[in-house]
Design a protein around this motif. Sequence first.
Motif, mmCIF file in Angstrom:
data_model
loop_
_atom_site.group_PDB
_atom_site.id
_atom_site.type_symbol
_atom_site.label_atom_id
_atom_site.label_comp_id
_atom_site.label_asym_id
_atom_site.label_seq_id
_atom_site.Cartn_x
_atom_site.Cartn_y
_atom_site.Cartn_z
ATOM 1 N N MET A 80 37.268 -11.777 17.709
ATOM 2 C CA MET A 80 36.493 -11.342 18.866
ATOM 3 C C MET A 80 35.445 -12.399 19.239
ATOM 4 O O MET A 80 35.242 -12.707 20.416
ATOM 5 C CB MET A 80 35.807 -10.010 18.565
ATOM 6 N N GLU A 81 34.789 -12.986 18.245
ATOM 7 C CA GLU A 81 33.805 -14.027 18.520
ATOM 8 C C GLU A 81 34.472 -15.258 19.131
ATOM 9 O O GLU A 81 33.923 -15.886 20.033
ATOM 10 C CB GLU A 81 33.051 -14.385 17.245
ATOM 11 N N ALA A 82 35.673 -15.602 18.654
ATOM 12 C CA ALA A 82 36.392 -16.749 19.205
ATOM 13 C C ALA A 82 36.784 -16.476 20.650
ATOM 14 O O ALA A 82 36.662 -17.365 21.523
ATOM 15 C CB ALA A 82 37.632 -17.046 18.363
ATOM 16 N N LEU A 83 37.227 -15.269 20.950
ATOM 17 C CA LEU A 83 37.573 -14.924 22.338
ATOM 18 C C LEU A 83 36.335 -14.899 23.216
ATOM 19 O O LEU A 83 36.376 -15.344 24.374
ATOM 20 C CB LEU A 83 38.279 -13.556 22.383
ATOM 21 N N ARG A 86 35.391 -18.322 24.333
ATOM 22 C CA ARG A 86 36.258 -18.916 25.359
ATOM 23 C C ARG A 86 35.981 -18.372 26.751
ATOM 24 O O ARG A 86 36.410 -18.969 27.732
ATOM 25 C CB ARG A 86 37.719 -18.659 24.994
ATOM 26 N N LEU A 87 35.301 -17.227 26.856
ATOM 27 C CA LEU A 87 35.011 -16.655 28.176
ATOM 28 C C LEU A 87 33.955 -17.485 28.880
ATOM 29 O O LEU A 87 33.047 -18.020 28.254
ATOM 30 C CB LEU A 87 34.499 -15.214 28.026
ATOM 31 N N PRO A 88 34.056 -17.572 30.219
ATOM 32 C CA PRO A 88 33.005 -18.293 30.951
ATOM 33 C C PRO A 88 31.715 -17.470 30.908
ATOM 34 O O PRO A 88 31.747 -16.249 30.768
ATOM 35 C CB PRO A 88 33.565 -18.387 32.376
#
Length: 110
Positions: A80-83, A86-88
Motif C-alpha cells: 500500500m505504501e509503494a502504491l 506512485r500516485l501523483p
Amino acid sequence: MRAKMRLMGFRGAAVKPLNEEAAAELGAELLGEAIVFGVGGLCLYLEYSRQGGQARRREEEQAAALRDLGEQLERLRGEMEALAARLPPAPPGPSHAPGGPNPAPHAPSH
C-alpha cells in the motif's frame, strides 16, 4: 481385615483372625478393587495428558496463524505504501469525495 477396617474408619478395633478361605476371598476382593482403581486412575491420567497435548497443539496452530496474518499485514502495508508513493500528489484545495458532491434527492412527482 485390619486394612479394610481402617478404610471404613474404624481405628484400633479388635479383629479376630479369619480362616484361610475367608482371608483368601477378602484378599482377592481387595486386589481386584486395587486393580480396578489403578486402571481407572491410569485412564484418567492418559486422558488428561491427551487433552493437554491437544490444547498445546491448538495453541501452537493459533500462534502460527497469528504470525502468518501479521506477516501478511506487513506485506500488504508495504504494498500500500509503494502504491501510495506512485500516485501523483493531490491538488491543493478542499477535498471532495470522488464523483463530486451528492445531489439532494428529488421528490417523486405525481
